[in-house]
Design a protein around this motif. Structure first.
Motif, mmCIF file in Angstrom:
data_model
loop_
_atom_site.group_PDB
_atom_site.id
_atom_site.type_symbol
_atom_site.label_atom_id
_atom_site.label_comp_id
_atom_site.label_asym_id
_atom_site.label_seq_id
_atom_site.Cartn_x
_atom_site.Cartn_y
_atom_site.Cartn_z
ATOM 1 N N ILE A 1 28.034 23.073 36.010
ATOM 2 C CA ILE A 1 28.034 22.086 34.930
ATOM 3 C C ILE A 1 29.347 22.138 34.156
ATOM 4 O O ILE A 1 29.926 21.100 33.791
ATOM 5 C CB ILE A 1 26.844 22.329 33.976
ATOM 6 N N TYR A 2 29.853 23.338 33.936
ATOM 7 C CA TYR A 2 31.102 23.525 33.186
ATOM 8 C C TYR A 2 32.279 22.849 33.889
ATOM 9 O O TYR A 2 33.206 22.360 33.235
ATOM 10 C CB TYR A 2 31.365 25.023 33.020
ATOM 11 N N GLY B 1 18.561 34.622 38.820
ATOM 12 C CA GLY B 1 18.450 33.503 39.742
ATOM 13 C C GLY B 1 19.750 32.737 39.887
ATOM 14 O O GLY B 1 20.832 33.319 39.994
ATOM 15 N N LEU B 2 19.640 31.401 39.871
ATOM 16 C CA LEU B 2 20.809 30.539 40.022
ATOM 17 C C LEU B 2 21.348 30.040 38.693
ATOM 18 O O LEU B 2 22.184 29.132 38.664
ATOM 19 C CB LEU B 2 20.440 29.334 40.897
ATOM 20 N N GLN B 3 20.899 30.637 37.593
ATOM 21 C CA GLN B 3 21.280 30.118 36.279
ATOM 22 C C GLN B 3 22.786 30.198 36.030
ATOM 23 O O GLN B 3 23.391 29.251 35.521
ATOM 24 C CB GLN B 3 20.526 30.871 35.181
ATOM 25 N N GLN B 4 23.388 31.338 36.356
ATOM 26 C CA GLN B 4 24.827 31.484 36.135
ATOM 27 C C GLN B 4 25.618 30.498 36.989
ATOM 28 O O GLN B 4 26.574 29.874 36.526
ATOM 29 C CB GLN B 4 25.269 32.914 36.447
ATOM 30 N N GLU B 5 25.191 30.337 38.243
ATOM 31 C CA GLU B 5 25.868 29.397 39.136
ATOM 32 C C GLU B 5 25.734 27.963 38.622
ATOM 33 O O GLU B 5 26.694 27.183 38.646
ATOM 34 C CB GLU B 5 25.289 29.517 40.545
ATOM 35 N N PRO C 1 12.205 17.138 33.923
ATOM 36 C CA PRO C 1 12.836 18.456 33.929
ATOM 37 C C PRO C 1 13.235 18.869 35.331
ATOM 38 O O PRO C 1 12.575 18.528 36.321
ATOM 39 C CB PRO C 1 11.742 19.362 33.364
ATOM 40 N N LEU C 2 14.318 19.583 35.435
ATOM 41 C CA LEU C 2 14.789 20.071 36.723
ATOM 42 C C LEU C 2 14.201 21.441 36.987
ATOM 43 O O LEU C 2 14.328 22.349 36.170
ATOM 44 C CB LEU C 2 16.316 20.150 36.739
ATOM 45 N N GLU C 3 13.557 21.618 38.131
ATOM 46 C CA GLU C 3 12.990 22.908 38.494
ATOM 47 C C GLU C 3 13.891 23.534 39.551
ATOM 48 O O GLU C 3 13.955 23.091 40.689
ATOM 49 C CB GLU C 3 11.568 22.733 39.029
ATOM 50 N N ILE C 4 14.610 24.592 39.115
ATOM 51 C CA ILE C 4 15.563 25.245 40.007
ATOM 52 C C ILE C 4 15.220 26.721 40.068
ATOM 53 O O ILE C 4 15.259 27.414 39.061
ATOM 54 C CB ILE C 4 17.002 25.050 39.505
ATOM 55 N N ASN C 5 14.858 27.226 41.251
ATOM 56 C CA ASN C 5 14.534 28.638 41.368
ATOM 57 C C ASN C 5 15.679 29.397 42.024
ATOM 58 O O ASN C 5 16.783 28.872 42.167
ATOM 59 C CB ASN C 5 13.214 28.823 42.135
ATOM 60 N N GLU C 6 15.414 30.618 42.448
ATOM 61 C CA GLU C 6 16.490 31.476 42.944
ATOM 62 C C GLU C 6 17.092 30.997 44.257
ATOM 63 O O GLU C 6 18.224 31.355 44.572
ATOM 64 C CB GLU C 6 15.968 32.906 43.093
ATOM 65 N N THR C 7 16.377 30.228 45.009
ATOM 66 C CA THR C 7 16.868 29.845 46.337
ATOM 67 C C THR C 7 17.043 28.346 46.516
ATOM 68 O O THR C 7 17.747 27.907 47.420
ATOM 69 C CB THR C 7 15.908 30.364 47.423
ATOM 70 N N ASP C 8 16.405 27.545 45.680
ATOM 71 C CA ASP C 8 16.403 26.098 45.856
ATOM 72 C C ASP C 8 17.454 25.450 44.967
ATOM 73 O O ASP C 8 17.365 25.480 43.751
ATOM 74 C CB ASP C 8 15.019 25.537 45.521
ATOM 75 N N LYS C 9 18.476 24.857 45.575
ATOM 76 C CA LYS C 9 19.538 24.185 44.831
ATOM 77 C C LYS C 9 19.369 22.672 44.835
ATOM 78 O O LYS C 9 20.300 21.937 44.508
ATOM 79 C CB LYS C 9 20.908 24.536 45.427
ATOM 80 N N SER C 10 18.193 22.188 45.194
ATOM 81 C CA SER C 10 17.998 20.748 45.334
ATOM 82 C C SER C 10 18.229 20.002 44.035
ATOM 83 O O SER C 10 18.571 18.814 44.040
ATOM 84 C CB SER C 10 16.586 20.463 45.863
ATOM 85 N N GLY C 11 18.015 20.692 42.910
ATOM 86 C CA GLY C 11 18.218 20.019 41.628
ATOM 87 C C GLY C 11 19.645 20.013 41.150
ATOM 88 O O GLY C 11 19.984 19.333 40.184
ATOM 89 N N PHE C 12 20.541 20.764 41.801
ATOM 90 C CA PHE C 12 21.926 20.876 41.352
ATOM 91 C C PHE C 12 22.648 19.524 41.296
ATOM 92 O O PHE C 12 23.274 19.196 40.281
ATOM 93 C CB PHE C 12 22.700 21.838 42.255
#
Length: 285
Positions: free
Chosen positions: A59-60, A50-54, A2-13
């Motif tokens: 992905i889109y 958080g970064l969900q919308q981004e 699973p990818l763990e992506i929080n409000e500031t960390d984009k490492s999983g993007f």
């Protein structure tokens, strides 16, 4: 993994975008955690936190074939998703078997038939947003300076109360009333044909709404007064009937009494509070 992506960390993007680019279908599960809903959990912002919308938009860009699953405890502002994502499943915050239930819907083992118990707004500024709002008395037309709406956004909900899709389509015929006038000790029978015009069997929740056009107290523009779930095979038509009596027309008036008043009423039937067939009758007491 699973990818763990929080409000500031984009490492999983990068990893997420790379996987999405190669996939035939992307299932994205977004929304709220359990602590965002409940008593004392009001929010000024009701978009994807958080970064969900981004992440969703990234992905889109590489794969538009997305099924978005929402896990949330309140209506969300998802206007961008509604305009761009081809499939959205409102799963709410369910229990321990939610994964199996959601999978059955996503992969066609179960044809969903749920309807929204709330309206979803186009913007947070529309809240609180009620399908059964009071009539303002102002015209709903932009041709009038004092029109009843917003200057920057439409008045209607993004998804109205009672809304819900399935893997098939339902068509409503015209409403038929047994009479156009009703006395206090009589009732009117409403009937409407509903047809499954799609390719698979499905269930539909047929909804009945009423409006008291003129009363001693301002009445809602429509009120849910009945509903019935029916199951139809492809091409099948069923006639749904509702009985409307005087008690159904009562309201708590200025005299602190539950009473109905003589006058004209509108009756609506459909699959949600927006897309409705309409007829009219008169109550004579």
């Amino acid at each position: 993994m699973p990818l763990e992506i929080n409000e500031t960390d984009k490492s999983g993007f990068p990893d997420a975008v790379s996987k999405a680019e190669d996939a035939d279908l992307v299932i994205m599960v977004l929304g709220e955690d359990a602590f965002q809903s409940g008593e004392g959990r009001s929010q000024a912002k009701i978009g994807l936190a958080g970064l969900q919308q981004e992440l969703l938009e990234e992905i889109y860009k590489v794969n538009k074939n997305i099924a978005l699953v929402l896990i949330n405890g309140r209506p969300l502002e998802i206007t961008w998703a509604a305009e761009n994502i081809p499939a959205i499943v409102e799963a709410w915050q369910l229990g321990s078997e939610s994964g199996n239930a959601i999978a059955d819907v996503l992969f066609g083992k179960y044809n969903p038939s749920g309807k929204l118990p709330v309206s979803f707004p186009k913007a947070v500024g529309q809240e609180p947003l009620y399908y059964n709002q009071q009539n303002t008395g102002r015209p709903y037309s932009e041709q009038h300076v004092t029109f009843s709406s917003y200057t920057d956004i439409g008045k209607e909900a993004l998804y109205p109360f009672g809304f819900g899709l399935s893997y098939t389509d339902f068509e409503y015929g015209e409403i038929s009333l047994s009479a156009e006038e009703m006395s206090a000790n009589k009732e009117i029978t409403l009937s409407v044909p509903v047809t499954n015009s799609g390719d698979v069997a499905g269930k539909e929740v047929v909804q009945l709404y009423l409006r008291d056009l003129v009363a001693s107290k301002s009445r809602p523009v429509k009120e849910l007064k009945g509903f019935e779930m029916i199951e139809l095979n492809p091409g099948e038509t069923k006639t749904v009937e509702f009985s409307i009596d005087e008690e159904m027309l009562r309201f708590y008036n200025a005299s602190k009494q539950w009473e109905s008043e003589s006058g004209d009423f509108e009756v609506f039937v459909g699959g949600n509070s927006r897309d409705l067939k309409k007829a009219a009758f008169t109550l004579n007491k």
